[in-house]
Scaffold this active site. Structure first.
Site, short mmCIF file in Angstrom:
data_model
loop_
_atom_site.label_atom_id
_atom_site.label_comp_id
_atom_site.label_asym_id
_atom_site.label_seq_id
_atom_site.Cartn_x
_atom_site.Cartn_y
_atom_site.Cartn_z
N GLU A 480 44.00 -41.80 39.24
CA GLU A 480 43.06 -42.47 38.50
C GLU A 480 41.62 -41.76 38.07
OE1 GLU A 480 44.28 -47.12 39.47
OE2 GLU A 480 42.82 -46.12 40.75
N LEU A 481 41.98 -40.62 37.67
CA LEU A 481 40.93 -39.62 37.29
C LEU A 481 40.47 -39.83 35.68
CD1 LEU A 481 42.08 -36.58 39.60
CD2 LEU A 481 40.33 -38.47 40.21
#
Length: 974
Positions: A480-481
């Site tokens: 989830e970058l």
């Protein structure tokens, strides 16, 4: 199939690096002491271990996972702990070189030997080796041969690093803070600092094995190695030519002194020790730390490795031998390998695909051995807050449940720890693909050179360590970058900040981690982030071959993979709420564990839905700091589950408070399963829609303690309702309804993940809840043809038109598909059958009747039989008591009156000596509101014919009000 607990362990010694004229002294065992002068503690200890585990074993602290000990034991994480060995015997100082080798120190360690400083470490995930020859030579007698490793407090050191002058900072909200802050500054398991499904213990200790190695002159010790098997000409992100020969590239990492003229050779054998191929490695290259060579094996020499249900898990042993110029043995390494290609295919949609009706954009799916397939699975988190006590048996039990649940892939989530070798070994055997991630997630990270250098060595060690495993499916930079961290920056801080932090993101996840993969392996793909829109362009003539797409999207085109969370329970059955992509890597909703699990870690007095202990063990939503009274946030999480139950199902109302608590726990599991059932079917249907969706990995596989979480398997291995329904929706051929409650439009689709088209007939029947079939003016059957990895609509109607004057609260549709076909790479014809049910209104409004469930057990067949006698039974649930871990062949199913289902089971562990059988009960949704209606085999009725007696089991409505919980949460926030 070879099983690790059998044959593989008998050849474990062959898998270790061997060499002549060396002495290897394992440091594992109980001859250690753990001490902390600050807390006046000195106790026996083990290696490998972590301080909490040794303190618990010595009785200094209670079980860390019990009640609210996570909070009361924070002093352990804030202390410094020293592991001191007993005098180490057998060391010689005769001119040989002596080395310390550590496979894992968690995290900040200062090492001394013979009272003299050796080195310091600052990365949980790296392998460290230090020469101590001079220290040993000046050490004195054997009584002084003592090794000490002092571990500093990771939370304290993280805070010190964060407060350094000129230290990196990020905009508010970018770091997803759970409990201990500043996790992103240190290279330690990120979830050790807390997460929304687990506790924050921040443990310290020698969590992996360690050795002392003594070498003679011109001798080496192989500390790590890589075997890279790929098709000739293969590039990491492109589907290779499957007709090309295999290339075996081997590289050994060593310390010691490598003599000139050393050579490498290989021997490939099958599991029966028959030689398949052998020879010298060519193109040798050696440095003062590595020696590398390669060989070519003709296509057709070996059998391919396939994931579960797609073919056989063919495995081989390969031995790499390092010899001197005079042909004397220097070292050898044996690894078990498989021959396969696995590629994350993100190539642009081709003209041929467009002609098939696939939407433009880019692919995002996996190809195995040149064939696309549907990835079915879930997300794996650390199975325990303390990795040092995760046994091979624990992993194998989980993997048995994965395969029994029809899954072929696990996403091994970032922000835990890199998977141990045993996990890949078992995945190789069971045919489970492991989408593996570097340990970064839900934060942005520093990019100073010291941090980047540290990360690069961490990445290279782990890439090289596990690359030979055929189960390795992918390396992802982190979790989830792009879709979370960079989106937060973009949405709240503007283009200038986005440009700055995107550049820093690329420095770490593209410029640093990508080369760590591609410079060591040609056989594996890499993506910088889960989740993302994939790469925009690819050019292997550049050192960094990918350019990320980010939000450079074309209208009408589809890219990348999705994740999805929505905690408004009205999302159930709302197709328009779900994302449309090529692959789904995360989605879900939390639920409560079973009463049996709660009793393992919570006192009986606290067994109520809104007790302080239960509330504070709910870390959704997290405290966002070290607050030990996070009732406001956790009440909101409890309220979401409560609201979901009250919106969709009969509200539990049992007179006994503990039984009612159990019913509420079960009800939250039914909603969770209903939602996942709906989402998995939706994503699978996408395989036949323009988005050509080819993967569904739900969040999450398992628990690491007993608490409200997204897991489908509880801490001890017990299956929640979710794992059963996911197993059902991951069958090869399924039938599923899709309903628009506003318009009354109902469509039914058949979906198949087989690699060949199948044709057959589906059947439909409408009933009221008493089980009477309704005279409905609609087709009761339909012929269908569904293509390979595809879906097709088999029914379309408007319920209000078809059902006429029937009351929608008293209507259910039973649908069945049956088809014959073959599994991939198999000639055997199998009958695939799947049932599903549709109800146009919420089950809380349904006119449920007592289905009259009966339960028997047969000693001869070793199966249970469940029978409904007087009505439609919804969500039939077989349960069992404490002391065993069992999963049934089917569960959480529906039954018509006068219909029976025979149910087998698999026992994974049992301390009851079979007594768990007498504790088995059966219930349905009807029983959630009844006080004495759980069917049981009770006295052990086992003739297979006698109806089961009924035993009292249950309760009144829990004192849980959505409005009350929300009011409490709001008041606490204010």
């Amino acid at each position: 199939m070879l099983r690790l607990g059998q044959t593989f362990l008998t050849v474990a010694a062959a898998l270790l690096p061997l060499s002549s004229s060396q002495k290897v002294i394992p440091l594992s065992g109980s001859d250690w002491t753990l001490s902390d002068p600050g807390s006046n503690v000195s106790i026996p200890a083990n290696l490998p271990s972590q301080a909490h585990l040794d303190l618990y074993a010595a009785g200094t602290i209670d079980d860390p996972l019990f009640a609210l000990n996570e909070f009361s034991q924070r002093w352990v994480a804030n202390s410094n702990w020293t592991y001191t060995s007993a005098p180490i015997s057998g060391l010689s100082s005769n001119g040989s070189s002596t080395w310390l080798l550590f496979n894992g120190l968690d995290t900040f360690a200062s090492i001394s030997f013979c009272g003299k400083y050796v080195a310091s470490t600052d990365n949980q995930f790296r392998q460290y080796w230090f020469e101590i020859s001079e220290i040993l030579d000046s050490c004195g007698d054997e009584a002084d041969h003592v090794l000490a490793v002092n571990f500093g407090s990771a939370p304290e050191i993280a805070n010190q690093i964060a407060s350094q002058p000129g230290q990196e900072t990020w905009p508010r909200g970018v770091e997803q803070l759970y409990e201990f802050p500043n996790r992103q500054f240190i290279r330690k398991e990120q979830s050790d600092f807390g997460w929304d499904w687990g506790p924050a213990f921040a443990p310290a200790g020698p969590w992996q094995p360690a050795w002392i190695v003594q070498l003679g002159t011109e001798k080496v010790y192989v500390r790590n190695s890589i075997i890279d098997i790929y098709r000739q000409g293969q590039l990491n992100l492109l589907p290779p030519d499957q007709s090309q020969p295999w290339v075996v590239n081997a590289s050994l990492d060593y310390f010691g002194q490598l003599p000139d003229g050393a050579t490498l050779s290989y021997t490939l054998t099958d599991l029966q020790n028959k030689t398949v191929s052998s020879g010298a490695l060519s193109d040798l290259n050696s440095t003062d730390a590595t020696v590398t060579g390669s060989a070519t094996i003709p296509d057709g020499t070996v059998d391919l490795w396939w994931p579960s249900q797609l073919g056989s898990q063919n495995l081989y042993y390969i031995t790499i031998s390092l010899k001197s110029s005079s042909n004397s043995s220097l070292a050898s390494v044996t690894k078990r390998v498989g021959f396969r290609t696995i590629v994350l295919n993100e190539t642009p949609i081709s003209d041929a695909q467009l002609a098939q009706g696939i939407a433009p954009g880019n692919n995002w799916h996996f190809d195995i051995n040149g064939h696309e397939f549907y990835a079915k699975g879930s997300n794996f988190i650390p199975p325990d807050p303390f990795w040092a006590r995760v046994t091979p048996q624990r992993i194998e039990q989980l993997f048995q449940s994965v395969v029994a649940g029809n899954q072929n892939m696990l996403r091994v989530w970032a922000s835990g720890a890199y998977s141990p070798d045993i996990m890949y070994d078992l995945a190789d055997e069971y045919g489970i693909l492991l989408w593996s991630e570097f340990e970064f997630g839900d934060a942005l990270y520093p990019v100073d050179q010291a941090f980047l250098d540290n990360v690069r060595q961490e990445a290279e060690y782990n890439v090289r360590r596990v690359n030979h495993h055929p189960s390795l499916a992918l390396w992802a930079g982190g979790n989830e970058l792009e879709n979370l961290e960079l989106e937060i920056v973009s949405e709240y801080y503007g283009p200038e900040a986005l440009a700055k932090y995107t550049a820093e993101y690329e420095t770490l996840f593209i410029d640093t981690l990508l080369p760590a993969v591609f410079e060591n392996s040609r056989s594996i793909s890499y993506t910088p982030s889960s989740t993302s829109n994939g790469w925009q362009s690819l050019n292997f003539s550049n050192p960094i071959p990918i350019v990320e797409r980010y939000n450079n999207l074309t209208n009408g085109s589809i890219y990348g993979e999705t994740d999805f969370y929505n905690y408004d329970p009205i999302v159930l059955y709302n197709n328009s709420a779900l994302p449309v992509g090529r692959f789904s890597n995360e989605f879900g909703y939390h639920s409560m564990p079973s009463l049996q699990s709660w009793r393992q870690q919570v006192a009986e007095v606290d067994l109520s839905f809104n007790s302080t202990t239960v509330l504070l063990r709910d870390h959704h939503y997290p405290a966002g700091g070290l607050n030990t009274s996070n009732v406001a946030n956790s009440s909101a999480g409890q309220a979401q589950m409560t609201e979901a139950v009250e919106l969709w199902y009969p509200t539990p109302s049992k007179t006994d408070p503990v039984a009612n608590f159990s019913a509420w726990c079960h009800a939250t599991q039914i909603f969770q399963s209903d939602l996942y059932n709906f989402e998995i079917a939706f994503y699978r249907r996408g395989s036949g829609l323009p988005n050509r969706q080819l993967g569904s990995l739900y969040w999450q596989l398992e628990d690491q303690w007993v608490a409200p979480t997204w897991a489908g398997i509880e801490y001890d291995g017990r299956w929640k309702v979710l794992h059963y329904t996911a197993k059902d929706l991951y069958e090869h051929v399924i039938i599923a309804p899709y309903y628009n409650v506003t318009t009354g439009d109902l469509s039914v689709w058949v979906t198949s993940d087989l690699w060949e088209a199948v044709s057959s007939t589906v059947t439909f029947a409408w009933y009221d809840w008493s089980g009477t079939q309704l005279a409905v003016n609609t087709s009761l059957s339909a012929d269908f043809n569904v293509g390979a990895i595809n879906s097709t609509e088999v029914l379309q109607l408007v319920t209000t038109e078809v059902l006429g004057n029937y009351n929608l609260t008293n209507v259910v549709l039973h649908m069945t598909v049956e088809a014959e076909g073959s599994l991939p790479n198999s000639a055997e014809t199998i009958t695939f059958r799947h049932d599903n049910w549709f109800h146009p209104t919420a089950l809380k409004d349904a006119q449920l009747v007592d289905p009259g469930l009966g339960l028997t057990y047969s000693n001869s067949s070793k199966n249970f039989t469940v029978t409904a006698s007087s009505g439609v039974a919804a969500w039939v649930w077989l349960d069992y008591g404490a002391g065993a871990v069992v999963h049934f062949d089917s569960n959480a199913f529906w039954l018509l009156p006068n219909q029976s289902r025979e149910v087998g089971f698999t026992v994974q562990s049992d301390t009851t000596n079979g007594g768990w059988i007498d504790t088995v009960t059966v219930q349905s949704l009807w029983d959630q509101t009844q006080s004495t209606t759980v069917g049981s085999i009770g006295n052990g009725s086992s003739d297979g014919n006698t109806p089961a007696p009924y035993t009292g089991a249950a309760a009144v409505k829990a004192s849980v009000s959505v409005l009350a919980l929300l009011a409490a949460a709001i008041a606490a926030l204010l």
